[in-house]
Design a protein around this motif. Structure first.
Motif, PDB file in Angstrom:
ATOM      1  N   ARG A 121      57.562  46.230  -0.539  1.00 54.74           N
ATOM      2  CA  ARG A 121      57.323  45.486   0.703  1.00 54.74           C
ATOM      3  C   ARG A 121      56.334  44.380   0.402  1.00 54.74           C
ATOM      4  N   PHE A 122      56.674  43.171   0.738  1.00 54.16           N
ATOM      5  CA  PHE A 122      55.754  42.068   0.550  1.00 54.16           C
ATOM      6  C   PHE A 122      54.615  42.180   1.558  1.00 54.16           C
ATOM      7  N   GLY A 123      53.410  41.809   1.134  1.00 54.55           N
ATOM      8  CA  GLY A 123      52.269  41.790   2.043  1.00 54.55           C
ATOM      9  C   GLY A 123      51.102  42.577   1.495  1.00 54.55           C
ATOM     10  N   PHE A 124      49.886  42.022   1.625  1.00 50.61           N
ATOM     11  CA  PHE A 124      48.690  42.659   1.091  1.00 50.61           C
ATOM     12  C   PHE A 124      48.363  43.970   1.790  1.00 50.61           C
ATOM     13  N   THR A 125      48.808  44.169   3.028  1.00 50.76           N
ATOM     14  CA  THR A 125      48.401  45.340   3.800  1.00 50.76           C
ATOM     15  C   THR A 125      49.316  46.541   3.606  1.00 50.76           C
ATOM     16  N   SER A 126      50.385  46.401   2.869  1.00 47.99           N
ATOM     17  CA  SER A 126      51.320  47.512   2.705  1.00 47.99           C
ATOM     18  C   SER A 126      50.810  48.504   1.658  1.00 47.99           C
ATOM     19  N   THR A 127      51.226  49.766   1.801  1.00 52.28           N
ATOM     20  CA  THR A 127      50.841  50.837   0.881  1.00 52.28           C
ATOM     21  C   THR A 127      52.081  51.625   0.492  1.00 52.28           C
ATOM     22  N   GLY A 128      52.230  51.877  -0.797  1.00 51.00           N
ATOM     23  CA  GLY A 128      53.388  52.623  -1.264  1.00 51.00           C
ATOM     24  C   GLY A 128      53.295  54.111  -0.946  1.00 51.00           C
ATOM     25  N   ILE A 129      52.253  54.773  -1.487  1.00 47.91           N
ATOM     26  CA  ILE A 129      52.028  56.207  -1.274  1.00 47.91           C
ATOM     27  C   ILE A 129      50.596  56.400  -0.806  1.00 47.91           C
ATOM     28  N   SER A 130      50.435  57.092   0.325  1.00 52.42           N
ATOM     29  CA  SER A 130      49.114  57.330   0.899  1.00 52.42           C
ATOM     30  C   SER A 130      48.901  58.833   1.047  1.00 52.42           C
ATOM     31  N   LEU A 131      47.898  59.372   0.345  1.00 49.48           N
ATOM     32  CA  LEU A 131      47.560  60.792   0.442  1.00 49.48           C
ATOM     33  C   LEU A 131      46.243  60.955   1.188  1.00 49.48           C
ATOM     34  N   ASN A 132      46.251  61.832   2.187  1.00 49.41           N
ATOM     35  CA  ASN A 132      45.064  62.089   2.993  1.00 49.41           C
ATOM     36  C   ASN A 132      44.813  63.597   3.038  1.00 49.41           C
ATOM     37  N   ASN A 133      43.648  64.015   2.536  1.00 48.80           N
ATOM     38  CA  ASN A 133      43.290  65.443   2.533  1.00 48.80           C
ATOM     39  C   ASN A 133      44.336  66.282   1.806  1.00 48.80           C
ATOM     40  N   ARG A 135      45.402  68.462  -1.540  1.00 48.83           N
ATOM     41  CA  ARG A 135      44.849  69.216  -2.662  1.00 48.83           C
ATOM     42  C   ARG A 135      45.991  69.575  -3.618  1.00 48.83           C
ATOM     43  N   ARG A 136      45.915  69.061  -4.788  1.00 48.13           N
ATOM     44  CA  ARG A 136      46.899  69.238  -5.858  1.00 48.13           C
ATOM     45  C   ARG A 136      48.203  68.498  -5.550  1.00 48.13           C
ATOM     46  N   ALA A 137      48.455  67.489  -6.363  1.00 51.02           N
ATOM     47  CA  ALA A 137      49.706  66.726  -6.247  1.00 51.02           C
ATOM     48  C   ALA A 137      49.985  66.031  -7.561  1.00 51.02           C
ATOM     49  N   ILE A 138      51.251  65.825  -7.824  1.00 53.06           N
ATOM     50  CA  ILE A 138      51.652  65.001  -8.951  1.00 53.06           C
ATOM     51  C   ILE A 138      52.422  63.804  -8.407  1.00 53.06           C
ATOM     52  N   ILE A 139      52.007  62.615  -8.836  1.00 57.17           N
ATOM     53  CA  ILE A 139      52.670  61.367  -8.452  1.00 57.17           C
ATOM     54  C   ILE A 139      53.173  60.745  -9.740  1.00 57.17           C
ATOM     55  N   SER A 140      54.481  60.764  -9.941  1.00 59.99           N
ATOM     56  CA  SER A 140      54.986  60.349 -11.248  1.00 59.99           C
ATOM     57  C   SER A 140      56.299  59.579 -11.139  1.00 59.99           C
ATOM     58  N   GLN A 141      56.469  58.652 -12.077  1.00 61.72           N
ATOM     59  CA  GLN A 141      57.713  57.911 -12.264  1.00 61.72           C
ATOM     60  C   GLN A 141      58.133  57.118 -11.026  1.00 61.72           C
ATOM     61  N   ASN A 142      57.143  56.680 -10.258  1.00 64.43           N
ATOM     62  CA  ASN A 142      57.424  55.818  -9.115  1.00 64.43           C
ATOM     63  C   ASN A 142      57.262  54.356  -9.527  1.00 64.43           C
ATOM     64  N   ASN A 143      57.987  53.472  -8.839  1.00 62.27           N
ATOM     65  CA  ASN A 143      57.941  52.045  -9.129  1.00 62.27           C
ATOM     66  C   ASN A 143      57.499  51.310  -7.879  1.00 62.27           C
ATOM     67  N   PHE A 144      56.369  50.608  -7.969  1.00 58.04           N
ATOM     68  CA  PHE A 144      55.826  49.851  -6.844  1.00 58.04           C
ATOM     69  C   PHE A 144      56.008  48.368  -7.151  1.00 58.04           C
ATOM     70  N   ASN A 145      56.989  47.718  -6.506  1.00 60.63           N
ATOM     71  CA  ASN A 145      57.295  46.339  -6.870  1.00 60.63           C
ATOM     72  C   ASN A 145      58.096  45.640  -5.772  1.00 60.63           C
ATOM     73  N   PRO A 146      57.474  44.736  -5.023  1.00 59.16           N
ATOM     74  CA  PRO A 146      56.033  44.563  -4.897  1.00 59.16           C
ATOM     75  C   PRO A 146      55.510  45.381  -3.718  1.00 59.16           C
ATOM     76  N   VAL A 147      54.227  45.690  -3.714  1.00 60.97           N
ATOM     77  CA  VAL A 147      53.598  46.370  -2.592  1.00 60.97           C
ATOM     78  C   VAL A 147      52.106  46.088  -2.668  1.00 60.97           C
ATOM     79  N   GLY A 148      51.445  46.009  -1.514  1.00 61.77           N
ATOM     80  CA  GLY A 148      50.032  45.644  -1.511  1.00 61.77           C
ATOM     81  C   GLY A 148      49.178  46.585  -2.336  1.00 61.77           C
ATOM     82  N   VAL A 149      49.171  47.870  -1.972  1.00 63.81           N
ATOM     83  CA  VAL A 149      48.478  48.925  -2.720  1.00 63.81           C
ATOM     84  C   VAL A 149      49.523  49.947  -3.140  1.00 63.81           C
TER      85      VAL A 149
END
Length: 218
Positions: A121-133, A135-149
């Motif tokens: 998603r174009f734009g500085f304010t966009s986020t690909g993956i957001s984790l809140n609270n 505990r234990r996670a694996i984030i793997s083999q993802n492609n962020f293109n393009p995304v703000g964060v």
């Protein structure tokens, strides 16, 4: 050694489900996935008219996108649009193509796996993956293109970040006492000139030796 201790601390296993793909439930529209111990498959691409498009609420659930698309064509007008939200434990979200959402995957819970997704998603304010609270996670083999964060962590612990590609992205943001391990298999390329690859505030970040983080272009 300290590195081996760290490796085991962050060696998060991928959650398993009780049903095989042959028992999968097809998903063909936006909605809530709340059957515990279930393997869901996105069997067609969806143009999302609601936010979130898919809500996963429960235990031991897998959503397999099979490389199909969730598309938010109205995101320019509805800036709060989320593709997938997760509230539960032992949840896997994989192989989704997410386009046009302000936030791709938003999650809380524990023992999560987010793997093999493409988020744009174009734009500085966009986020690909957001984790809140989380505990234990694996984030793997993802492609962020393009995304703000690419990845945002808030009050999340024992997060293993490996084999992701960050293109035209601010990379990883960690705040509020988060703890994460970043392997040298992540690839940071083509950053925007006004952004940094890593932003860490009141958090504990461990980076595997050999990770290359290029300087921003001037």
């Amino acid at each position: 050694s300290a590195f081996l201790i760290l490796f085991f601390l962050f060696n998060v296993e991928v959650p398993q489900v009780l049903f095989s793909p042959s028992n999968a439930i097809n998903v063909s529209s936006c909605g809530t996935l709340d059957q515990n111990n279930t393997y869901y498959v996105l069997n067609q691409s969806i143009d999302a008219l609601v936010s979130p498009c898919i809500a996963i609420i429960g235990e031991n659930i897998t959503l397999d996108g099979e490389s199909r698309y969730l598309i938010r064509s109205l995101s320019v007008f509805l800036l709060t649009a989320d593709a997938v939200i997760v509230s539960g434990n032992n949840v896997t979200v994989k192989m989704l193509n997410l386009s046009g959402f302000l936030r791709g995957i938003v999650a809380d819970g524990q023992d999560l796996a987010i793997q093999g997704n493409h988020i744009e998603r174009f734009g500085f304010t966009s986020t690909g993956i957001s984790l809140n609270n989380v505990r234990r996670a694996i984030i793997s083999q993802n492609n962020f293109n393009p995304v703000g964060v690419g990845i945002s962590l808030t009050s999340s612990n024992f997060i293993n970040i490996t084999q992701n590609i960050f293109s035209y992205s601010a990379g990883i943001v960690m705040v509020s006492n988060s703890k994460a391990y970043i392997s040298n298999s992540n690839n940071f390329i083509n950053t925007l000139s006004s952004l940094n690859y890593l932003f860490v505030s009141s958090s504990d970040l461990e980076i595997e030796s050999g990770l290359v983080i290029p300087n921003n272009p001037t």
